[in-house]
Design an enzyme around this catalytic site. Structure first.
Site, PDB file in Angstrom:
ATOM      1  N   GLY A 193       4.932   2.447   1.483  1.00  0.00           N
ATOM      2  CA  GLY A 193       5.912   3.276   0.803  1.00  0.00           C
ATOM      3  C   GLY A 193       6.296   4.466   1.676  1.00  0.00           C
ATOM      4  O   GLY A 193       7.479   4.772   1.840  1.00  0.00           O
ATOM      5  N   ASP A 194       5.286   5.129   2.244  1.00  0.00           N
ATOM      6  CA  ASP A 194       5.563   6.303   3.088  1.00  0.00           C
ATOM      7  C   ASP A 194       6.429   5.902   4.278  1.00  0.00           C
ATOM      8  O   ASP A 194       7.356   6.605   4.651  1.00  0.00           O
ATOM      9  CB  ASP A 194       4.251   6.919   3.602  1.00  0.00           C
ATOM     10  CG  ASP A 194       3.446   7.527   2.459  1.00  0.00           C
ATOM     11  OD1 ASP A 194       4.035   7.735   1.389  1.00  0.00           O
ATOM     12  OD2 ASP A 194       2.238   7.775   2.642  1.00  0.00           O
ATOM     13  N   SER A 234       0.838  -1.199   0.000  1.00  0.00           N
ATOM     14  CA  SER A 234       0.000   0.000   0.000  1.00  0.00           C
ATOM     15  C   SER A 234       0.868   1.242   0.000  1.00  0.00           C
ATOM     16  O   SER A 234       2.076   1.183   0.220  1.00  0.00           O
ATOM     17  CB  SER A 234      -0.882   0.017   1.245  1.00  0.00           C
ATOM     18  OG  SER A 234      -0.062   0.264   2.380  1.00  0.00           O
ATOM     19  N   LYS A 235       0.207   2.374  -0.208  1.00  0.00           N
ATOM     20  CA  LYS A 235       0.924   3.648  -0.218  1.00  0.00           C
ATOM     21  C   LYS A 235       1.556   3.874   1.154  1.00  0.00           C
ATOM     22  O   LYS A 235       2.634   4.434   1.276  1.00  0.00           O
ATOM     23  CB  LYS A 235      -0.044   4.769  -0.567  1.00  0.00           C
ATOM     24  CG  LYS A 235       0.623   6.117  -0.574  1.00  0.00           C
ATOM     25  CD  LYS A 235      -0.272   7.145  -1.196  1.00  0.00           C
ATOM     26  CE  LYS A 235       0.207   8.556  -1.000  1.00  0.00           C
ATOM     27  NZ  LYS A 235       0.903   8.871   0.220  1.00  0.00           N
ATOM     28  N   ARG A 236       0.845   3.409   2.191  1.00  0.00           N
ATOM     29  CA  ARG A 236       1.379   3.603   3.536  1.00  0.00           C
ATOM     30  C   ARG A 236       2.726   2.890   3.724  1.00  0.00           C
ATOM     31  O   ARG A 236       3.623   3.395   4.388  1.00  0.00           O
ATOM     32  CB  ARG A 236       0.373   3.125   4.582  1.00  0.00           C
ATOM     33  CG  ARG A 236       0.228   4.199   5.635  1.00  0.00           C
ATOM     34  CD  ARG A 236      -0.822   3.969   6.703  1.00  0.00           C
ATOM     35  NE  ARG A 236      -2.087   3.443   6.240  1.00  0.00           N
ATOM     36  CZ  ARG A 236      -2.682   2.395   6.797  1.00  0.00           C
ATOM     37  NH1 ARG A 236      -2.106   1.760   7.798  1.00  0.00           N
ATOM     38  NH2 ARG A 236      -3.850   1.980   6.356  1.00  0.00           N
TER      39      ARG A 236
END
Ligand code: GLU
Length: 506
Positions: free
Chosen positions: A268-269, A264-266
Protein backbone atom coordinates in the site's frame (compact mmCIF):
# COMPACT_ATOMS: atom_id res chain seq x y z
CA UNK A 1 -37.23 -15.02 13.05
CA UNK A 2 -33.73 -15.65 14.34
CA UNK A 3 -32.15 -18.88 13.07
CA UNK A 4 -29.44 -21.00 14.68
CA UNK A 5 -26.86 -19.57 12.38
CA UNK A 6 -24.34 -17.89 14.64
CA UNK A 7 -21.03 -16.70 13.28
CA UNK A 8 -18.27 -14.71 14.87
CA UNK A 9 -15.53 -12.34 13.90
CA UNK A 10 -12.71 -12.98 16.35
CA UNK A 11 -9.86 -10.55 15.80
CA UNK A 12 -6.86 -10.27 18.07
CA UNK A 13 -6.33 -6.64 19.06
CA UNK A 14 -2.72 -6.45 17.92
CA UNK A 15 -3.04 -3.39 15.68
CA UNK A 16 -5.34 -1.88 13.07
CA UNK A 17 -7.62 -4.16 11.11
CA UNK A 18 -6.16 -4.97 7.71
CA UNK A 19 -8.61 -5.08 4.79
CA UNK A 20 -8.29 -8.87 4.90
CA UNK A 21 -9.78 -8.74 8.39
CA UNK A 22 -12.58 -6.45 7.24
CA UNK A 23 -13.33 -8.87 4.41
CA UNK A 24 -13.57 -11.73 6.95
CA UNK A 25 -15.93 -9.63 9.06
CA UNK A 26 -17.98 -8.76 5.98
CA UNK A 27 -18.40 -12.36 4.82
CA UNK A 28 -19.42 -13.35 8.35
CA UNK A 29 -21.91 -10.49 8.42
CA UNK A 30 -23.35 -11.36 4.99
CA UNK A 31 -23.65 -15.02 5.89
CA UNK A 32 -25.34 -14.23 9.21
CA UNK A 33 -27.81 -11.78 7.69
CA UNK A 34 -28.61 -14.02 4.77
CA UNK A 35 -29.63 -16.77 7.17
CA UNK A 36 -31.33 -14.48 9.71
CA UNK A 37 -28.55 -15.39 12.05
CA UNK A 38 -26.37 -13.59 14.56
CA UNK A 39 -23.04 -11.91 13.97
CA UNK A 40 -20.83 -11.96 17.05
CA UNK A 41 -17.71 -9.92 17.74
CA UNK A 42 -15.25 -11.62 20.08
CA UNK A 43 -11.97 -10.00 21.05
CA UNK A 44 -9.22 -12.62 21.26
CA UNK A 45 -6.75 -10.92 23.54
CA UNK A 46 -5.12 -13.84 25.32
CA UNK A 47 -1.68 -12.99 23.98
CA UNK A 48 -0.75 -10.14 26.30
CA UNK A 49 2.63 -9.65 24.64
CA UNK A 50 0.99 -8.52 21.40
CA UNK A 51 -1.86 -6.55 22.95
CA UNK A 52 -2.38 -3.02 21.64
CA UNK A 53 -4.77 -0.91 23.69
CA UNK A 54 -6.33 1.21 20.92
CA UNK A 55 -6.86 -1.74 18.57
CA UNK A 56 -10.21 -2.92 19.95
CA UNK A 57 -11.83 0.49 19.59
CA UNK A 58 -10.34 0.71 16.10
CA UNK A 59 -11.99 -2.59 15.16
CA UNK A 60 -15.35 -1.45 16.52
CA UNK A 61 -15.10 1.91 14.74
CA UNK A 62 -14.12 0.21 11.49
CA UNK A 63 -17.14 -2.13 11.58
CA UNK A 64 -19.34 0.84 12.30
CA UNK A 65 -17.97 2.87 9.40
CA UNK A 66 -18.45 -0.13 7.09
CA UNK A 67 -22.05 -0.39 8.34
CA UNK A 68 -21.64 -4.05 9.24
CA UNK A 69 -22.50 -3.86 12.94
CA UNK A 70 -22.20 -6.87 15.21
CA UNK A 71 -25.28 -8.16 17.00
CA UNK A 72 -23.46 -9.41 20.08
CA UNK A 73 -20.10 -8.38 21.41
CA UNK A 74 -18.34 -6.24 24.00
CA UNK A 75 -20.93 -3.93 25.48
CA UNK A 76 -23.78 -5.13 23.26
CA UNK A 77 -26.32 -7.88 23.90
CA UNK A 78 -23.92 -9.75 26.12
CA UNK A 79 -25.95 -12.95 26.12
CA UNK A 80 -22.88 -15.18 26.07
CA UNK A 81 -20.46 -12.59 27.47
CA UNK A 82 -18.00 -11.45 28.33
CA UNK A 83 -16.79 -11.22 24.76
CA UNK A 84 -13.22 -10.32 25.59
CA UNK A 85 -11.17 -13.44 26.22
CA UNK A 86 -9.01 -11.69 28.82
CA UNK A 87 -12.19 -11.32 30.89
CA UNK A 88 -12.96 -15.03 30.52
CA UNK A 89 -9.57 -16.33 31.54
CA UNK A 90 -10.72 -18.14 34.69
CA UNK A 91 -12.98 -20.24 32.59
CA UNK A 92 -10.44 -21.98 30.38
CA UNK A 93 -8.41 -23.80 33.02
CA UNK A 94 -11.24 -26.19 33.81
CA UNK A 95 -11.43 -27.22 30.15
CA UNK A 96 -7.69 -27.88 30.05
CA UNK A 97 -8.12 -29.96 33.22
CA UNK A 98 -11.00 -31.82 31.62
CA UNK A 99 -8.80 -32.88 28.71
CA UNK A 100 -6.06 -33.99 31.08
CA UNK A 101 -8.65 -36.02 32.96
CA UNK A 102 -9.82 -37.77 29.82
CA UNK A 103 -6.30 -38.40 28.53
CA UNK A 104 -6.54 -35.93 25.64
CA UNK A 105 -3.95 -33.62 27.10
CA UNK A 106 -0.93 -33.80 29.35
CA UNK A 107 1.37 -31.63 31.46
CA UNK A 108 4.74 -30.83 29.97
CA UNK A 109 7.57 -29.45 32.11
CA UNK A 110 10.24 -28.98 29.45
CA UNK A 111 11.90 -25.61 29.81
CA UNK A 112 12.36 -23.42 26.78
CA UNK A 113 16.15 -23.96 27.03
CA UNK A 114 15.63 -27.73 26.92
CA UNK A 115 13.31 -27.46 23.94
CA UNK A 116 15.82 -25.21 22.18
CA UNK A 117 18.53 -27.77 22.76
CA UNK A 118 16.30 -30.49 21.23
CA UNK A 119 15.63 -28.27 18.27
CA UNK A 120 19.30 -27.54 17.71
CA UNK A 121 20.27 -31.17 18.02
CA UNK A 122 17.65 -32.14 15.44
CA UNK A 123 18.81 -29.41 13.11
CA UNK A 124 22.38 -30.63 13.38
CA UNK A 125 21.13 -34.02 12.24
CA UNK A 126 19.17 -32.44 9.39
CA UNK A 127 15.81 -33.11 11.05
CA UNK A 128 12.98 -30.99 12.38
CA UNK A 129 11.99 -31.28 15.99
CA UNK A 130 8.27 -31.83 16.49
CA UNK A 131 6.83 -32.46 19.96
CA UNK A 132 4.44 -35.34 19.24
CA UNK A 133 3.77 -39.11 19.29
CA UNK A 134 7.25 -39.68 17.93
CA UNK A 135 9.14 -38.52 20.97
CA UNK A 136 6.68 -37.58 23.71
CA UNK A 137 6.99 -40.90 25.54
CA UNK A 138 10.59 -41.72 24.86
CA UNK A 139 11.84 -40.22 28.13
CA UNK A 140 13.87 -37.34 26.76
CA UNK A 141 10.94 -34.98 27.07
CA UNK A 142 9.60 -34.26 30.53
CA UNK A 143 5.85 -34.67 30.74
CA UNK A 144 3.06 -36.40 32.57
CA UNK A 145 3.03 -39.20 30.00
CA UNK A 146 6.35 -40.46 31.40
CA UNK A 147 6.41 -39.14 34.96
CA UNK A 148 4.50 -40.81 37.75
CA UNK A 149 1.36 -39.11 39.04
CA UNK A 150 3.12 -38.31 42.32
CA UNK A 151 6.02 -36.68 40.61
CA UNK A 152 3.73 -34.62 38.43
CA UNK A 153 1.84 -33.44 41.50
CA UNK A 154 5.05 -32.67 43.34
CA UNK A 155 6.38 -30.57 40.48
CA UNK A 156 3.15 -28.66 40.23
CA UNK A 157 2.94 -28.14 43.99
CA UNK A 158 6.49 -26.88 44.14
CA UNK A 159 5.58 -24.15 41.64
CA UNK A 160 7.46 -25.59 38.67
CA UNK A 161 6.36 -24.06 35.40
CA UNK A 162 4.35 -26.25 33.08
CA UNK A 163 2.23 -26.11 29.98
CA UNK A 164 -0.64 -28.33 28.92
CA UNK A 165 -0.24 -29.98 25.54
CA UNK A 166 -2.83 -31.69 23.38
CA UNK A 167 -2.20 -35.39 22.89
CA UNK A 168 -2.66 -35.76 19.16
CA UNK A 169 -3.74 -39.26 18.22
CA UNK A 170 -1.22 -41.37 16.34
CA UNK A 171 -1.63 -43.12 12.96
CA UNK A 172 -4.91 -41.64 11.91
CA UNK A 173 -6.09 -39.99 8.73
CA UNK A 174 -8.38 -37.12 9.55
CA UNK A 175 -11.07 -36.38 7.02
CA UNK A 176 -11.99 -32.73 7.38
CA UNK A 177 -14.68 -30.77 5.59
CA UNK A 178 -14.35 -27.17 4.55
CA UNK A 179 -17.33 -25.36 3.04
CA UNK A 180 -15.10 -23.72 0.45
CA UNK A 181 -12.30 -26.23 -0.05
CA UNK A 182 -14.23 -29.48 0.21
CA UNK A 183 -12.64 -32.55 1.81
CA UNK A 184 -9.15 -32.26 3.25
CA UNK A 185 -7.19 -35.30 4.44
CA UNK A 186 -4.50 -35.00 7.11
CA UNK A 187 -2.21 -37.62 8.58
CA UNK A 188 -2.16 -37.02 12.36
CA UNK A 189 1.44 -38.15 12.57
CA UNK A 190 2.48 -34.90 10.90
CA UNK A 191 0.87 -32.78 13.63
CA UNK A 192 2.60 -31.53 16.74
CA UNK A 193 1.15 -31.61 20.23
CA UNK A 194 0.15 -27.98 20.42
CA UNK A 195 0.19 -26.12 23.70
CA UNK A 196 -3.34 -25.48 24.98
CA UNK A 197 -2.52 -23.79 28.23
CA UNK A 198 0.53 -21.64 28.83
CA UNK A 199 2.84 -21.39 31.82
CA UNK A 200 1.52 -17.87 32.50
CA UNK A 201 -1.90 -19.30 33.32
CA UNK A 202 -3.47 -18.17 30.07
CA UNK A 203 -5.00 -20.43 27.45
CA UNK A 204 -3.51 -20.38 23.97
CA UNK A 205 -5.53 -19.19 21.03
CA UNK A 206 -6.47 -22.79 20.17
CA UNK A 207 -8.07 -23.67 23.48
CA UNK A 208 -9.79 -20.34 24.08
CA UNK A 209 -11.08 -20.22 20.52
CA UNK A 210 -12.66 -23.67 20.62
CA UNK A 211 -14.11 -23.29 24.12
CA UNK A 212 -15.63 -19.93 23.22
CA UNK A 213 -16.98 -21.06 19.86
CA UNK A 214 -18.68 -23.88 21.71
CA UNK A 215 -20.00 -21.79 24.60
CA UNK A 216 -21.15 -19.05 22.25
CA UNK A 217 -22.94 -21.67 20.12
CA UNK A 218 -21.13 -20.73 16.94
CA UNK A 219 -22.51 -22.69 14.00
CA UNK A 220 -20.07 -21.62 11.27
CA UNK A 221 -16.45 -20.57 11.55
CA UNK A 222 -15.64 -18.32 8.60
CA UNK A 223 -12.05 -17.10 8.76
CA UNK A 224 -8.91 -16.46 6.76
CA UNK A 225 -6.87 -19.12 5.02
CA UNK A 226 -4.01 -18.59 7.45
CA UNK A 227 -6.03 -20.57 10.00
CA UNK A 228 -6.41 -23.63 7.80
CA UNK A 229 -3.36 -25.33 9.36
CA UNK A 230 -5.15 -25.12 12.72
CA UNK A 231 -8.20 -26.95 11.42
CA UNK A 232 -6.97 -30.50 12.25
CA UNK A 233 -6.27 -29.55 15.86
CA UNK A 234 -9.54 -27.67 16.20
CA UNK A 235 -11.52 -30.51 14.81
CA UNK A 236 -9.72 -32.95 17.15
CA UNK A 237 -10.46 -30.66 20.08
CA UNK A 238 -14.19 -30.89 19.33
CA UNK A 239 -13.86 -34.66 19.32
CA UNK A 240 -11.87 -34.60 22.55
CA UNK A 241 -14.51 -32.51 24.32
CA UNK A 242 -17.33 -34.52 22.80
CA UNK A 243 -18.84 -31.36 21.31
CA UNK A 244 -20.50 -30.93 17.98
CA UNK A 245 -18.14 -29.11 15.65
CA UNK A 246 -19.23 -26.00 13.78
CA UNK A 247 -18.84 -25.97 10.02
CA UNK A 248 -15.64 -24.39 8.76
CA UNK A 249 -14.97 -22.12 5.80
CA UNK A 250 -11.48 -20.75 5.12
CA UNK A 251 -11.42 -17.66 2.93
CA UNK A 252 -8.79 -17.17 0.24
CA UNK A 253 -5.88 -14.81 0.76
CA UNK A 254 -5.97 -11.26 -0.56
CA UNK A 255 -2.98 -10.98 -2.87
CA UNK A 256 -0.73 -8.11 -3.89
CA UNK A 257 -1.77 -6.20 -7.04
CA UNK A 258 0.92 -8.12 -8.97
CA UNK A 259 -0.87 -11.31 -8.04
CA UNK A 260 1.73 -13.11 -5.94
CA UNK A 261 2.09 -13.00 -2.17
CA UNK A 262 -0.15 -11.69 0.55
CA UNK A 263 -1.15 -8.02 0.36
CA UNK A 264 0.85 -6.08 2.93
CA UNK A 265 0.98 -2.57 4.30
CA UNK A 266 4.22 -2.12 2.41
CA UNK A 267 2.44 -2.73 -0.93
CA UNK A 268 0.00 0.00 0.00
CA UNK A 269 2.77 2.44 0.95
CA UNK A 270 4.62 1.68 -2.27
CA UNK A 271 1.66 2.06 -4.60
CA UNK A 272 -0.14 4.74 -2.62
CA UNK A 273 -3.30 3.03 -1.43
CA UNK A 274 -4.52 2.29 2.09
CA UNK A 275 -4.68 -1.23 3.49
CA UNK A 276 -6.68 -0.14 6.55
CA UNK A 277 -10.31 0.97 6.60
CA UNK A 278 -9.66 3.94 8.89
CA UNK A 279 -6.63 6.04 9.59
CA UNK A 280 -4.57 4.54 12.40
CA UNK A 281 -2.10 6.09 14.78
CA UNK A 282 0.46 3.72 16.20
CA UNK A 283 0.32 4.05 20.00
CA UNK A 284 4.00 3.50 20.47
CA UNK A 285 5.74 5.50 17.78
CA UNK A 286 2.93 7.83 16.70
CA UNK A 287 3.17 6.69 13.07
CA UNK A 288 -0.01 7.40 11.15
CA UNK A 289 -1.27 4.97 8.48
CA UNK A 290 -3.84 6.18 6.01
CA UNK A 291 -7.33 4.75 5.80
CA UNK A 292 -9.99 4.33 3.12
CA UNK A 293 -12.36 6.64 4.95
CA UNK A 294 -9.92 9.53 5.22
CA UNK A 295 -8.74 8.99 1.66
CA UNK A 296 -12.26 9.76 0.53
CA UNK A 297 -13.70 6.34 -0.23
CA UNK A 298 -17.39 5.80 0.35
CA UNK A 299 -18.01 3.02 2.86
CA UNK A 300 -20.53 1.31 0.57
CA UNK A 301 -18.12 1.40 -2.40
CA UNK A 302 -15.36 0.00 -0.19
CA UNK A 303 -17.62 -2.82 1.02
CA UNK A 304 -18.77 -3.60 -2.54
CA UNK A 305 -15.12 -3.84 -3.64
CA UNK A 306 -14.21 -6.05 -0.67
CA UNK A 307 -17.14 -8.39 -1.33
CA UNK A 308 -15.63 -9.16 -4.71
CA UNK A 309 -12.23 -10.03 -3.28
CA UNK A 310 -12.81 -13.76 -3.17
CA UNK A 311 -16.47 -14.00 -4.11
CA UNK A 312 -18.48 -13.36 -7.24
CA UNK A 313 -22.19 -13.62 -7.94
CA UNK A 314 -21.73 -15.64 -11.15
CA UNK A 315 -23.30 -12.85 -13.21
CA UNK A 316 -22.00 -9.68 -14.86
CA UNK A 317 -23.40 -7.46 -12.13
CA UNK A 318 -20.72 -5.69 -10.10
CA UNK A 319 -22.54 -2.97 -8.22
CA UNK A 320 -24.30 -4.38 -5.18
CA UNK A 321 -25.81 -2.59 -2.24
CA UNK A 322 -25.28 -4.22 1.14
CA UNK A 323 -28.85 -5.58 1.04
CA UNK A 324 -28.24 -7.07 -2.39
CA UNK A 325 -25.01 -8.62 -1.16
CA UNK A 326 -26.86 -10.18 1.76
CA UNK A 327 -29.37 -11.69 -0.67
CA UNK A 328 -26.82 -12.90 -3.19
CA UNK A 329 -23.87 -13.95 -1.05
CA UNK A 330 -23.16 -17.66 -0.97
CA UNK A 331 -20.15 -19.48 0.49
CA UNK A 332 -20.35 -21.83 -2.48
CA UNK A 333 -19.29 -18.97 -4.73
CA UNK A 334 -16.24 -18.08 -2.64
CA UNK A 335 -13.11 -19.11 -4.47
CA UNK A 336 -10.33 -21.29 -3.16
CA UNK A 337 -7.56 -19.37 -4.84
CA UNK A 338 -6.21 -16.02 -3.72
CA UNK A 339 -7.96 -12.81 -4.79
CA UNK A 340 -5.81 -10.14 -6.39
CA UNK A 341 -6.30 -6.69 -4.94
CA UNK A 342 -6.55 -3.91 -7.51
CA UNK A 343 -6.19 -0.26 -6.46
CA UNK A 344 -7.62 0.82 -9.83
CA UNK A 345 -10.70 -1.32 -9.44
CA UNK A 346 -11.17 0.08 -5.97
CA UNK A 347 -11.18 3.60 -7.42
CA UNK A 348 -13.54 2.44 -10.13
CA UNK A 349 -16.03 1.30 -7.50
CA UNK A 350 -15.81 4.67 -5.79
CA UNK A 351 -16.42 6.45 -9.06
CA UNK A 352 -19.47 4.29 -9.76
CA UNK A 353 -20.89 5.07 -6.34
CA UNK A 354 -20.13 8.76 -6.84
CA UNK A 355 -22.26 8.78 -9.99
CA UNK A 356 -25.18 7.04 -8.37
CA UNK A 357 -25.28 9.01 -5.14
CA UNK A 358 -27.93 11.74 -4.95
CA UNK A 359 -26.52 15.23 -5.57
CA UNK A 360 -27.91 16.34 -2.28
CA UNK A 361 -25.89 13.76 -0.34
CA UNK A 362 -22.71 14.75 -2.20
CA UNK A 363 -23.48 18.42 -1.57
CA UNK A 364 -23.63 17.78 2.17
CA UNK A 365 -20.16 16.27 1.91
CA UNK A 366 -18.81 19.14 -0.17
CA UNK A 367 -20.17 21.99 1.99
CA UNK A 368 -17.72 21.45 4.88
CA UNK A 369 -14.79 21.36 2.43
CA UNK A 370 -15.96 24.70 1.04
CA UNK A 371 -16.44 26.10 4.51
CA UNK A 372 -12.84 25.15 5.34
CA UNK A 373 -11.76 27.29 2.42
CA UNK A 374 -13.81 30.15 3.79
CA UNK A 375 -16.47 29.80 1.11
CA UNK A 376 -20.04 30.22 2.22
CA UNK A 377 -22.41 29.36 -0.59
CA UNK A 378 -26.10 28.58 -0.85
CA UNK A 379 -26.77 24.87 -0.71
CA UNK A 380 -28.83 25.01 -3.91
CA UNK A 381 -25.95 26.64 -5.73
CA UNK A 382 -23.46 24.06 -4.47
CA UNK A 383 -25.83 21.28 -5.48
CA UNK A 384 -25.92 22.59 -9.05
CA UNK A 385 -22.12 22.73 -9.04
CA UNK A 386 -21.95 19.16 -7.77
CA UNK A 387 -24.31 17.94 -10.43
CA UNK A 388 -22.20 19.50 -13.17
CA UNK A 389 -18.81 18.18 -12.03
CA UNK A 390 -19.47 14.87 -10.32
CA UNK A 391 -19.15 12.77 -13.45
CA UNK A 392 -15.48 13.69 -13.58
CA UNK A 393 -14.81 13.03 -9.88
CA UNK A 394 -13.67 9.88 -8.11
CA UNK A 395 -13.51 11.39 -4.65
CA UNK A 396 -15.25 14.29 -2.93
CA UNK A 397 -11.81 15.89 -2.60
CA UNK A 398 -11.70 16.09 -6.40
CA UNK A 399 -14.62 18.51 -6.39
CA UNK A 400 -12.61 21.60 -5.52
CA UNK A 401 -10.14 21.12 -8.37
CA UNK A 402 -13.05 20.56 -10.73
CA UNK A 403 -15.24 23.40 -9.52
CA UNK A 404 -13.27 26.13 -7.73
CA UNK A 405 -14.12 28.58 -10.56
CA UNK A 406 -17.78 28.39 -9.58
CA UNK A 407 -16.82 30.09 -6.33
CA UNK A 408 -13.68 32.13 -6.87
CA UNK A 409 -12.04 33.81 -9.85
CA UNK A 410 -8.94 32.11 -11.17
CA UNK A 411 -5.78 32.91 -9.24
CA UNK A 412 -3.57 32.04 -12.17
CA UNK A 413 -3.93 31.35 -15.86
CA UNK A 414 -2.55 28.40 -17.79
CA UNK A 415 0.50 29.99 -19.45
CA UNK A 416 0.77 27.68 -22.42
CA UNK A 417 -2.81 28.21 -23.42
CA UNK A 418 -2.69 31.93 -22.75
CA UNK A 419 0.18 32.15 -25.22
CA UNK A 420 -1.79 30.19 -27.77
CA UNK A 421 -5.16 31.90 -27.37
CA UNK A 422 -4.68 35.35 -25.91
CA UNK A 423 -3.60 37.25 -29.00
CA UNK A 424 -2.99 40.88 -29.82
CA UNK A 425 -6.59 41.76 -30.61
CA UNK A 426 -8.02 39.70 -27.75
CA UNK A 427 -8.32 42.48 -25.10
CA UNK A 428 -10.34 44.60 -27.54
CA UNK A 429 -12.52 41.68 -28.38
CA UNK A 430 -13.09 40.91 -24.70
CA UNK A 431 -14.02 44.52 -24.02
CA UNK A 432 -16.62 44.32 -26.76
CA UNK A 433 -17.81 41.07 -25.28
CA UNK A 434 -18.26 42.78 -21.92
CA UNK A 435 -20.64 45.24 -23.57
CA UNK A 436 -22.58 42.42 -25.17
CA UNK A 437 -22.81 40.58 -21.87
CA UNK A 438 -23.92 43.74 -20.14
CA UNK A 439 -26.77 44.05 -22.57
CA UNK A 440 -28.07 40.51 -22.12
CA UNK A 441 -31.18 40.45 -20.00
CA UNK A 442 -32.11 36.80 -19.82
CA UNK A 443 -28.93 35.36 -18.30
CA UNK A 444 -29.85 31.71 -18.66
CA UNK A 445 -27.26 29.36 -20.13
CA UNK A 446 -29.30 28.88 -23.33
CA UNK A 447 -29.91 32.56 -23.91
CA UNK A 448 -26.35 33.78 -23.23
CA UNK A 449 -25.14 31.07 -25.58
CA UNK A 450 -27.57 32.21 -28.25
CA UNK A 451 -26.77 35.91 -27.95
CA UNK A 452 -22.99 35.57 -27.67
CA UNK A 453 -22.86 33.15 -30.59
CA UNK A 454 -25.01 35.47 -32.70
CA UNK A 455 -22.60 38.30 -31.92
CA UNK A 456 -19.60 36.16 -32.91
CA UNK A 457 -21.29 35.07 -36.14
CA UNK A 458 -22.08 38.70 -36.93
CA UNK A 459 -18.42 39.58 -36.60
CA UNK A 460 -17.51 36.78 -38.97
CA UNK A 461 -14.68 35.51 -36.78
CA UNK A 462 -14.00 31.95 -35.60
CA UNK A 463 -15.77 30.89 -32.39
CA UNK A 464 -12.47 29.87 -30.86
CA UNK A 465 -11.19 33.43 -30.96
CA UNK A 466 -13.80 34.41 -28.39
CA UNK A 467 -14.59 31.19 -26.61
CA UNK A 468 -11.03 30.23 -25.66
CA UNK A 469 -10.07 33.59 -24.13
CA UNK A 470 -13.46 33.71 -22.44
CA UNK A 471 -12.89 30.32 -20.90
CA UNK A 472 -9.39 31.28 -19.82
CA UNK A 473 -10.78 34.42 -18.19
CA UNK A 474 -13.46 32.57 -16.27
CA UNK A 475 -11.75 29.29 -15.43
CA UNK A 476 -8.03 30.01 -15.79
CA UNK A 477 -7.53 27.01 -18.04
CA UNK A 478 -9.17 25.30 -20.98
CA UNK A 479 -11.18 22.85 -18.89
CA UNK A 480 -14.45 22.57 -17.07
CA UNK A 481 -18.10 22.08 -17.93
CA UNK A 482 -20.11 23.82 -20.65
CA UNK A 483 -18.97 27.46 -20.66
CA UNK A 484 -22.44 28.97 -20.79
CA UNK A 485 -23.48 26.91 -17.79
CA UNK A 486 -20.60 28.47 -15.90
CA UNK A 487 -21.61 31.95 -17.06
CA UNK A 488 -25.20 31.42 -16.01
CA UNK A 489 -24.12 30.08 -12.64
CA UNK A 490 -21.64 32.78 -11.65
CA UNK A 491 -23.86 35.53 -13.08
CA UNK A 492 -23.39 38.66 -15.11
CA UNK A 493 -21.45 40.74 -12.60
CA UNK A 494 -18.89 38.04 -11.82
CA UNK A 495 -18.46 37.16 -15.51
CA UNK A 496 -17.68 40.78 -16.33
CA UNK A 497 -15.36 41.12 -13.32
CA UNK A 498 -13.35 38.09 -14.44
CA UNK A 499 -13.11 39.38 -17.98
CA UNK A 500 -11.83 42.71 -16.70
CA UNK A 501 -9.33 40.91 -14.47
CA UNK A 502 -8.03 38.90 -17.39
CA UNK A 503 -7.74 41.98 -19.61
CA UNK A 504 -5.70 43.61 -16.89
CA UNK A 505 -3.45 40.66 -16.08
CA UNK A 506 -2.85 38.95 -19.42
N1 GLU B 1 -7.93 -14.51 16.79
C1 GLU B 1 -7.78 -15.05 15.49
C2 GLU B 1 -7.36 -13.92 14.57
O1 GLU B 1 -6.74 -13.03 15.01
C3 GLU B 1 -9.09 -15.69 15.08
C4 GLU B 1 -8.98 -16.80 14.11
C5 GLU B 1 -10.32 -17.50 14.01
O2 GLU B 1 -11.23 -16.89 13.47
O3 GLU B 1 -10.44 -18.62 14.47
O4 GLU B 1 -7.63 -13.87 13.40
Amino acid sequence: MESNVRVRFAPSPTGPLHIGGVRTALYNYLFAKKHNGTFVLRIEDTDQTRYVANAEQYIIDALEWCAIPFDEGPGKNEKFGPYRQSERKDLYKKYADQLIGTGWAYYAFDSSEELDAHRKQHEAEGKTFIYNWHNREKGRLVNSLVLSDDEVQQRINSGEKFVVRFKTPQDETLILEDEIRGTIKIDTNTLDDKILFKSDGMPTYHLANIVDDHLMEISHVIRGEEWLPSLPLHSLLYRAFGWESPKFAHLPLILKPVGKGKLSKRDGDKLGFPVFPLEYTNEVNGDVSCGYKEDGYFADAFINMLAFLGWNPGTEQEIFSLEELVKTFDLKRVSKSGAKFSPDKTKWFNQQYMQSKPDEELTDLYLPILAEKGIIAEKDYVQKVVSSVKERAIFIQDFWGLSSFFFVSPKEYDGKNVKKNWKEGTPELMKELIDIINSIEDFSSENTEKEIKEWISGKEIGFGKVMQPLRLSLVGKLAGPHLFDIIAMIGKEETIKRLENAIEKL
